[in-house]
Scaffold this active site. Structure first.
Site, PDB file in Angstrom:
ATOM      1  N   HIS A   1       7.637   7.110 -28.320  1.00 20.20           N
ATOM      2  CA  HIS A   1       6.707   8.077 -27.735  1.00 20.20           C
ATOM      3  C   HIS A   1       6.981   9.499 -28.200  1.00 20.20           C
ATOM      4  O   HIS A   1       6.062  10.224 -28.593  1.00 20.20           O
ATOM      5  CB  HIS A   1       6.800   7.999 -26.201  1.00 20.20           C
ATOM      6  CG  HIS A   1       5.995   9.043 -25.498  1.00 20.20           C
ATOM      7  ND1 HIS A   1       4.624   9.003 -25.421  1.00 20.20           N
ATOM      8  CD2 HIS A   1       6.373  10.178 -24.854  1.00 20.20           C
ATOM      9  CE1 HIS A   1       4.176  10.047 -24.751  1.00 20.20           C
ATOM     10  NE2 HIS A   1       5.226  10.777 -24.388  1.00 20.20           N
TER      11      HIS A   1
ATOM     12  N   GLU B   1       9.462  16.409 -26.249  1.00 14.77           N
ATOM     13  CA  GLU B   1       8.904  16.907 -24.994  1.00 14.77           C
ATOM     14  C   GLU B   1       9.519  18.251 -24.617  1.00 14.77           C
ATOM     15  O   GLU B   1       8.842  19.120 -24.059  1.00 14.77           O
ATOM     16  CB  GLU B   1       9.134  15.890 -23.874  1.00 14.77           C
ATOM     17  CG  GLU B   1       8.402  14.575 -24.036  1.00 14.77           C
ATOM     18  CD  GLU B   1       6.908  14.661 -23.726  1.00 14.77           C
ATOM     19  OE1 GLU B   1       6.425  15.758 -23.347  1.00 14.77           O
ATOM     20  OE2 GLU B   1       6.227  13.635 -23.872  1.00 14.77           O
TER      21      GLU B   1
ATOM     22  N   HIS C   1      -0.645   9.906 -28.477  1.00 12.95           N
ATOM     23  CA  HIS C   1      -0.870   8.597 -27.867  1.00 12.95           C
ATOM     24  C   HIS C   1      -1.657   7.685 -28.795  1.00 12.95           C
ATOM     25  O   HIS C   1      -1.401   6.472 -28.864  1.00 12.95           O
ATOM     26  CB  HIS C   1      -1.623   8.751 -26.542  1.00 12.95           C
ATOM     27  CG  HIS C   1      -0.747   9.118 -25.387  1.00 12.95           C
ATOM     28  ND1 HIS C   1      -1.239   9.533 -24.173  1.00 12.95           N
ATOM     29  CD2 HIS C   1       0.604   9.129 -25.255  1.00 12.95           C
ATOM     30  CE1 HIS C   1      -0.235   9.773 -23.351  1.00 12.95           C
ATOM     31  NE2 HIS C   1       0.895   9.549 -23.987  1.00 12.95           N
TER      32      HIS C   1
ATOM     33  N   HIS D   1      -0.200  15.169 -27.000  1.00  9.96           N
ATOM     34  CA  HIS D   1      -0.300  13.801 -26.498  1.00  9.96           C
ATOM     35  C   HIS D   1      -1.620  13.115 -26.836  1.00  9.96           C
ATOM     36  O   HIS D   1      -1.645  11.891 -26.951  1.00  9.96           O
ATOM     37  CB  HIS D   1      -0.098  13.786 -24.979  1.00  9.96           C
ATOM     38  CG  HIS D   1       1.322  13.976 -24.568  1.00  9.96           C
ATOM     39  ND1 HIS D   1       2.045  15.107 -24.903  1.00  9.96           N
ATOM     40  CD2 HIS D   1       2.175  13.196 -23.858  1.00  9.96           C
ATOM     41  CE1 HIS D   1       3.265  15.001 -24.411  1.00  9.96           C
ATOM     42  NE2 HIS D   1       3.372  13.856 -23.773  1.00  9.96           N
TER      43      HIS D   1
ATOM     44  N   GLU E   1      -4.037  16.964 -12.132  1.00  7.91           N
ATOM     45  CA  GLU E   1      -4.519  17.205 -13.502  1.00  7.91           C
ATOM     46  C   GLU E   1      -6.009  17.569 -13.548  1.00  7.91           C
ATOM     47  O   GLU E   1      -6.772  17.089 -14.389  1.00  7.91           O
ATOM     48  CB  GLU E   1      -4.256  15.977 -14.384  1.00  7.91           C
ATOM     49  CG  GLU E   1      -4.194  16.312 -15.862  1.00  7.91           C
ATOM     50  CD  GLU E   1      -3.744  15.128 -16.698  1.00  7.91           C
ATOM     51  OE1 GLU E   1      -2.722  15.262 -17.371  1.00  7.91           O
ATOM     52  OE2 GLU E   1      -4.417  14.085 -16.666  1.00  7.91           O
TER      53      GLU E   1
ATOM     54  N   ARG F   1      -2.617  21.411 -15.205  1.00 11.24           N
ATOM     55  CA  ARG F   1      -1.674  20.358 -15.594  1.00 11.24           C
ATOM     56  C   ARG F   1      -2.041  19.737 -16.940  1.00 11.24           C
ATOM     57  O   ARG F   1      -1.182  19.145 -17.601  1.00 11.24           O
ATOM     58  CB  ARG F   1      -1.612  19.280 -14.503  1.00 11.24           C
ATOM     59  CG  ARG F   1      -0.564  18.213 -14.787  1.00 11.24           C
ATOM     60  CD  ARG F   1      -0.285  17.331 -13.593  1.00 11.24           C
ATOM     61  NE  ARG F   1       0.709  16.317 -13.927  1.00 11.24           N
ATOM     62  CZ  ARG F   1       1.341  15.554 -13.051  1.00 11.24           C
ATOM     63  NH1 ARG F   1       1.106  15.686 -11.759  1.00 11.24           N
ATOM     64  NH2 ARG F   1       2.222  14.646 -13.439  1.00 11.24           N
TER      65      ARG F   1
ATOM     66  N   ASN G   1      -0.368  17.907 -21.717  1.00  7.98           N
ATOM     67  CA  ASN G   1      -0.788  16.924 -22.716  1.00  7.98           C
ATOM     68  C   ASN G   1      -0.727  17.465 -24.141  1.00  7.98           C
ATOM     69  O   ASN G   1      -1.220  16.814 -25.072  1.00  7.98           O
ATOM     70  CB  ASN G   1      -2.218  16.455 -22.413  1.00  7.98           C
ATOM     71  CG  ASN G   1      -2.302  15.661 -21.132  1.00  7.98           C
ATOM     72  OD1 ASN G   1      -1.460  14.809 -20.858  1.00  7.98           O
ATOM     73  ND2 ASN G   1      -3.310  15.937 -20.318  1.00  7.98           N
TER      74      ASN G   1
ATOM     75  N   ARG H   1       0.814  -1.234   0.000  1.00  8.94           N
ATOM     76  CA  ARG H   1       0.000   0.000   0.000  1.00  8.94           C
ATOM     77  C   ARG H   1       0.842   1.275   0.000  1.00  8.94           C
ATOM     78  O   ARG H   1       0.389   2.329   0.428  1.00  8.94           O
ATOM     79  CB  ARG H   1      -0.985  -0.004   1.170  1.00  8.94           C
ATOM     80  CG  ARG H   1      -2.022  -1.116   1.069  1.00  8.94           C
ATOM     81  CD  ARG H   1      -3.061  -1.031   2.167  1.00  8.94           C
ATOM     82  NE  ARG H   1      -4.105  -2.038   1.945  1.00  8.94           N
ATOM     83  CZ  ARG H   1      -4.062  -3.281   2.414  1.00  8.94           C
ATOM     84  NH1 ARG H   1      -3.004  -3.673   3.119  1.00  8.94           N
ATOM     85  NH2 ARG H   1      -5.042  -4.129   2.180  1.00  8.94           N
TER      86      ARG H   1
ATOM     87  N   LYS I   1       7.690  22.167 -15.480  1.00  8.25           N
ATOM     88  CA  LYS I   1       6.814  21.086 -15.039  1.00  8.25           C
ATOM     89  C   LYS I   1       6.569  21.175 -13.539  1.00  8.25           C
ATOM     90  O   LYS I   1       5.445  20.936 -13.075  1.00  8.25           O
ATOM     91  CB  LYS I   1       7.393  19.719 -15.398  1.00  8.25           C
ATOM     92  CG  LYS I   1       6.417  18.596 -15.051  1.00  8.25           C
ATOM     93  CD  LYS I   1       6.649  17.322 -15.810  1.00  8.25           C
ATOM     94  CE  LYS I   1       5.510  16.337 -15.596  1.00  8.25           C
ATOM     95  NZ  LYS I   1       5.719  15.060 -16.295  1.00  8.25           N
TER      96      LYS I   1
ATOM     97  N   LYS J   1       3.160  11.042 -11.981  1.00  6.79           N
ATOM     98  CA  LYS J   1       2.257  10.189 -12.752  1.00  6.79           C
ATOM     99  C   LYS J   1       2.888   8.812 -12.925  1.00  6.79           C
ATOM    100  O   LYS J   1       4.043   8.701 -13.335  1.00  6.79           O
ATOM    101  CB  LYS J   1       1.988  10.783 -14.135  1.00  6.79           C
ATOM    102  CG  LYS J   1       0.851  11.769 -14.197  1.00  6.79           C
ATOM    103  CD  LYS J   1       0.556  12.097 -15.658  1.00  6.79           C
ATOM    104  CE  LYS J   1      -0.605  13.032 -15.802  1.00  6.79           C
ATOM    105  NZ  LYS J   1      -0.902  13.307 -17.226  1.00  6.79           N
TER     106      LYS J   1
END
Length: 367
Positions: free
Chosen positions: A273, A194, A261, A257, A246, A250, A254, A130, A236, A152
């Site tokens: 990527h 990026e 993606h 993306h 997000e 945030r 993307n 956990r 960032k 993330k």
């Protein structure tokens, strides 16, 4: 802001998240100093280093030696390299490995490698017992400027990329710029997509700097690389500190993306990527121009900058456009079946909208 780590000055970028705040350390040769710094932090009693088999052969021994020299007990766990390993079965196998080693809540994980290693290790750290501490040691430019920062984590499932994951912050990020000199140029290009993204969404002056400094960046001049990486991490960090999960700001990260993606998934993840994100950025530039959000000349300038850096700006002709649009509908940023796009209004400024027609998407995919 700078501090001493080892014998040379290290650039430090803080990520301000209250009790979960941490620092990003940036310096050439930092890999050899990870053990000394971790020993001083006292985050965990012992560590498991998680890396893919390719990265383990390049940097695993150096990191383990650094830890051993600092009196830190550590084990190395590996998995097959590539996006194809970024799934729940890999996480389960690694979790079994941790249990067999007897790792408990007083221990931690070190993510060594690119974005896949970071995403897998962060996700594993967030769910094993956990939640146990982890740190990032990114070894690709893409991971150094993007995926290692911000918390993330996640894995892919057949329906799409990163659809299973958590928000879980690292306790430290160690960026050794010298490791980039030991990687193929394709890895540099993968990360530069990026890097350009940050200029597009946040900092027009940085975008102009990237254009002016392209020869020095491609030559891997260390001071220029360190400054470039630090600026990306600072951007960032500011965005993540303002919107960790997000909910609003945030989402600008993307940029490129949503379509990227989908293109990446439609290629069966054979397209790297960063290359997919570059295509996605060029595509949303076209969409923004067709909607009158920015000038055609600005869309052309974005395509030119991407091209100058050796990045693709067109969807490979062999990819099925209908398949790409199918993946768009399962993107994690889709709400009520409508994908949200980050569209530029000027260099350094963007908006988020779902008001993009299918015809505009088709036009962008054909451009």
């Amino acid at each position: 802001m700078e501090q001493q780590v080892g014998s040379d000055e290290t650039t430090v970028v803080p990520v301000g998240l209250g009790a979960r705040s941490y620092q990003i350390l940036i310096r050439a040769g930092l890999l050899a100093e990870v053990g000394r710094d971790l020993a001083g932090l006292g985050i965990a009693r012992r560590w498991a280093v998680v890396a893919d088999d390719r990265v383990a052969s390049l940097f695993g021994r150096e990191l383990l030696d650094s830890l051993a020299a600092a009196g830190i007990s550590a084990e190395l766990l590996t998995f097959p390299h590539g996006e194809a390993s970024k799934h729940l079965a890999t996480v389960a196998e690694l979790a079994s490995g941790l249990a067999q080693l007897g790792l408990d809540r007083g221990d931690g994980l070190i993510a060594l490698g690119g974005g896949v290693s970071g995403d897998i290790t962060g996700f594993l750290a967030s769910i094993y017992l956990r939640g146990i501490p982890f740190v990032q040691v990114p070894t690709t430019l893409l991971a150094q400027v993007d995926s290692s920062v911000g918390g993330k984590t996640g894995v892919d499932i057949p329906e799409g990329k990163n659809l299973v994951g958590t928000f879980y912050q690292p306790r430290r990020v160690y960026i050794d710029t010298a490791v980039l000199e030991r990687l193929p140029e394709s890895e540099l290009l993968n990360g530069l997509a990026e890097v350009i993204k940050y200029g597009m969404i946040y900092d027009a002056a940085f975008l102009r700097q990237l254009k002016a400094q392209r020869p020095a960046i491609m030559a891997l001049e260390r001071p220029v690389l360190a400054g470039m990486i630090a600026r990306c991490c600072t951007i960032k960090a500011e965005v993540v500190a303002a919107d960790e999960r997000e909910a609003d700001l945030r989402r600008i990260l993307n940029f490129g993306h949503t379509l990227g993606h989908a293109v990446e998934a439609a290629s069966g993840f054979t397209l790297a990527h960063g290359m997919a994100v570059a295509i996605g950025m060029a595509a949303v530039g076209e969409i923004a121009a067709s909607k009158g959000l920015w000038r055609r000349e600005e869309a052309d300038e974005l395509r030119q900058l991407l091209t100058e850096y050796g990045l693709p700006v067109q969807v490979p002709p062999e990819l099925d456009r209908q398949q790409i649009k199918k993946y768009l509908k399962t993107d994690k940023k889709t709400v009520a079946g409508r994908p949200f796009f980050v569209l530029p209004t000027a260099p350094g400024r963007v908006i988020i909208t779902d008001e993009v027609s299918e015809a505009q998407i088709d036009q962008a995919l054909a451009a």
